[in-house]
Design a protein around this motif. Structure first.
Motif, PDB file in Angstrom:
ATOM      1  N   ARG A   1       0.832  -1.200   0.000  1.00  0.00           N
ATOM      2  CA  ARG A   1       0.000   0.000   0.000  1.00  0.00           C
ATOM      3  C   ARG A   1       0.869   1.253   0.000  1.00  0.00           C
ATOM      4  N   ARG A   2       0.378   2.282  -0.651  1.00  0.00           N
ATOM      5  CA  ARG A   2       1.084   3.561  -0.691  1.00  0.00           C
ATOM      6  C   ARG A   2       1.169   4.154   0.711  1.00  0.00           C
ATOM      7  N   GLU A   3       0.131   3.948   1.506  1.00  0.00           N
ATOM      8  CA  GLU A   3       0.116   4.445   2.878  1.00  0.00           C
ATOM      9  C   GLU A   3       1.232   3.814   3.712  1.00  0.00           C
ATOM     10  N   ALA A   4       1.531   2.551   3.476  1.00  0.00           N
ATOM     11  CA  ALA A   4       2.630   1.881   4.192  1.00  0.00           C
ATOM     12  C   ALA A   4       3.969   2.520   3.823  1.00  0.00           C
ATOM     13  N   ALA A   5       4.141   2.856   2.558  1.00  0.00           N
ATOM     14  CA  ALA A   5       5.371   3.512   2.110  1.00  0.00           C
ATOM     15  C   ALA A   5       5.498   4.890   2.765  1.00  0.00           C
ATOM     16  N   LYS A   6       4.380   5.582   2.845  1.00  0.00           N
ATOM     17  CA  LYS A   6       4.375   6.910   3.472  1.00  0.00           C
ATOM     18  C   LYS A   6       4.775   6.812   4.940  1.00  0.00           C
ATOM     19  N   GLU A   7       4.205   5.857   5.651  1.00  0.00           N
ATOM     20  CA  GLU A   7       4.511   5.679   7.068  1.00  0.00           C
ATOM     21  C   GLU A   7       5.990   5.356   7.295  1.00  0.00           C
ATOM     22  N   LEU A   8       6.543   4.442   6.505  1.00  0.00           N
ATOM     23  CA  LEU A   8       7.962   4.102   6.659  1.00  0.00           C
ATOM     24  C   LEU A   8       8.842   5.316   6.397  1.00  0.00           C
ATOM     25  N   ALA A   9       8.511   6.099   5.387  1.00  0.00           N
ATOM     26  CA  ALA A   9       9.295   7.290   5.071  1.00  0.00           C
ATOM     27  C   ALA A   9       9.205   8.317   6.206  1.00  0.00           C
ATOM     28  N   LEU A  10       8.026   8.510   6.743  1.00  0.00           N
ATOM     29  CA  LEU A  10       7.868   9.469   7.839  1.00  0.00           C
ATOM     30  C   LEU A  10       8.592   9.012   9.102  1.00  0.00           C
ATOM     31  N   GLN A  11       8.805   7.710   9.241  1.00  0.00           N
ATOM     32  CA  GLN A  11       9.557   7.159  10.372  1.00  0.00           C
ATOM     33  C   GLN A  11      11.065   7.132  10.079  1.00  0.00           C
ATOM     34  N   GLN A  12      11.471   7.734   8.960  1.00  0.00           N
ATOM     35  CA  GLN A  12      12.870   7.817   8.526  1.00  0.00           C
ATOM     36  C   GLN A  12      13.504   6.431   8.369  1.00  0.00           C
ATOM     37  N   ARG A  13      12.745   5.510   7.753  1.00  0.00           N
ATOM     38  CA  ARG A  13      13.240   4.153   7.528  1.00  0.00           C
ATOM     39  C   ARG A  13      13.448   3.860   6.051  1.00  0.00           C
ATOM     40  N   ILE A  14      13.415   4.922   5.200  1.00  0.00           N
ATOM     41  CA  ILE A  14      13.687   4.762   3.775  1.00  0.00           C
ATOM     42  C   ILE A  14      14.735   5.793   3.370  1.00  0.00           C
ATOM     43  N   TRP A  15      15.754   5.315   2.652  1.00  0.00           N
ATOM     44  CA  TRP A  15      16.806   6.181   2.145  1.00  0.00           C
ATOM     45  C   TRP A  15      16.841   6.084   0.622  1.00  0.00           C
ATOM     46  N   VAL A  16      17.057   7.208  -0.035  1.00  0.00           N
ATOM     47  CA  VAL A  16      17.260   7.234  -1.488  1.00  0.00           C
ATOM     48  C   VAL A  16      18.636   7.840  -1.706  1.00  0.00           C
ATOM     49  N   ASN A  17      19.508   7.088  -2.351  1.00  0.00           N
ATOM     50  CA  ASN A  17      20.889   7.531  -2.588  1.00  0.00           C
ATOM     51  C   ASN A  17      21.549   8.007  -1.291  1.00  0.00           C
ATOM     52  N   ASP A  18      21.421   7.190  -0.239  1.00  0.00           N
ATOM     53  CA  ASP A  18      22.029   7.428   1.079  1.00  0.00           C
ATOM     54  C   ASP A  18      21.542   8.679   1.795  1.00  0.00           C
ATOM     55  N   ARG A  19      20.347   9.167   1.449  1.00  0.00           N
ATOM     56  CA  ARG A  19      19.736  10.288   2.151  1.00  0.00           C
ATOM     57  C   ARG A  19      18.352   9.859   2.636  1.00  0.00           C
ATOM     58  N   ILE A  20      17.996  10.258   3.839  1.00  0.00           N
ATOM     59  CA  ILE A  20      16.663   9.951   4.343  1.00  0.00           C
ATOM     60  C   ILE A  20      15.649  10.588   3.402  1.00  0.00           C
ATOM     61  N   ALA A  21      14.651   9.794   3.008  1.00  0.00           N
ATOM     62  CA  ALA A  21      13.690  10.241   1.998  1.00  0.00           C
ATOM     63  C   ALA A  21      12.326  10.529   2.602  1.00  0.00           C
ATOM     64  N   LYS A  22      11.636  11.477   1.987  1.00  0.00           N
ATOM     65  CA  LYS A  22      10.243  11.773   2.315  1.00  0.00           C
ATOM     66  C   LYS A  22       9.361  11.021   1.328  1.00  0.00           C
ATOM     67  N   PRO A  23       8.078  10.855   1.624  1.00  0.00           N
ATOM     68  CA  PRO A  23       7.188  10.167   0.679  1.00  0.00           C
ATOM     69  C   PRO A  23       7.145  10.846  -0.692  1.00  0.00           C
ATOM     70  N   SER A  24       7.370  12.150  -0.720  1.00  0.00           N
ATOM     71  CA  SER A  24       7.284  12.902  -1.978  1.00  0.00           C
ATOM     72  C   SER A  24       8.601  12.974  -2.740  1.00  0.00           C
ATOM     73  N   THR A  25       9.660  12.327  -2.245  1.00  0.00           N
ATOM     74  CA  THR A  25      10.946  12.335  -2.937  1.00  0.00           C
ATOM     75  C   THR A  25      10.773  11.803  -4.354  1.00  0.00           C
ATOM     76  N   GLU A  26      11.300  12.533  -5.326  1.00  0.00           N
ATOM     77  CA  GLU A  26      11.192  12.112  -6.725  1.00  0.00           C
ATOM     78  C   GLU A  26      12.210  11.018  -7.018  1.00  0.00           C
ATOM     79  N   ILE A  27      11.738   9.930  -7.602  1.00  0.00           N
ATOM     80  CA  ILE A  27      12.574   8.784  -7.938  1.00  0.00           C
ATOM     81  C   ILE A  27      12.918   8.838  -9.418  1.00  0.00           C
ATOM     82  N   GLN A  28      14.187   8.525  -9.733  1.00  0.00           N
ATOM     83  CA  GLN A  28      14.634   8.476 -11.117  1.00  0.00           C
ATOM     84  C   GLN A  28      15.329   7.146 -11.369  1.00  0.00           C
TER      85      GLN A  28
END
Length: 88
Positions: free
Chosen positions: A15-42
């Motif tokens: 679920r997208r909501e699960a991804a949002k929750e993990l990001a808000l808990q600072q448990r997702i990194w994009v290119n070694d930076r803590i990511a927000k749910p709105s971080t643009e992926i390339q």
């Protein structure tokens, strides 16, 4: 594409909501930076997700707005998957 939408489209998370929750808990990194749910992926980005005692690292290989269940795994490749000790 937004991080939360990509994780759902690629079926890394159900679920997208699960991804949002993990990001808000600072448990997702994009290119070694803590990511927000709105971080643009390339294409080429490295995403690291911590689920409890497990860490999953993937590399984005493609971005599509919709994809079939069978083709969802073509959007990323697993770089590393590890299980952490419970005391970490």
């Amino acid at each position: 594409m937004r991080l939360d939408k990509f994780l759902k489209t690629a079926r890394i998370l159900k679920r997208r909501e699960a991804a949002k929750e993990l990001a808000l808990q600072q448990r997702i990194w994009v290119n070694d930076r803590i990511a927000k749910p709105s971080t643009e992926i390339q294409i080429g980005d490295d995403i690291r997700i911590r689920f409890g005692y497990r860490i999953l690292e993937v590399k984005v290989t493609d971005i599509q707005k919709q994809v079939s269940k069978q083709n969802a795994q073509t959007l990323f490749e697993v770089v590393k998957e590890e299980k952490l000790d419970e005391d970490n």
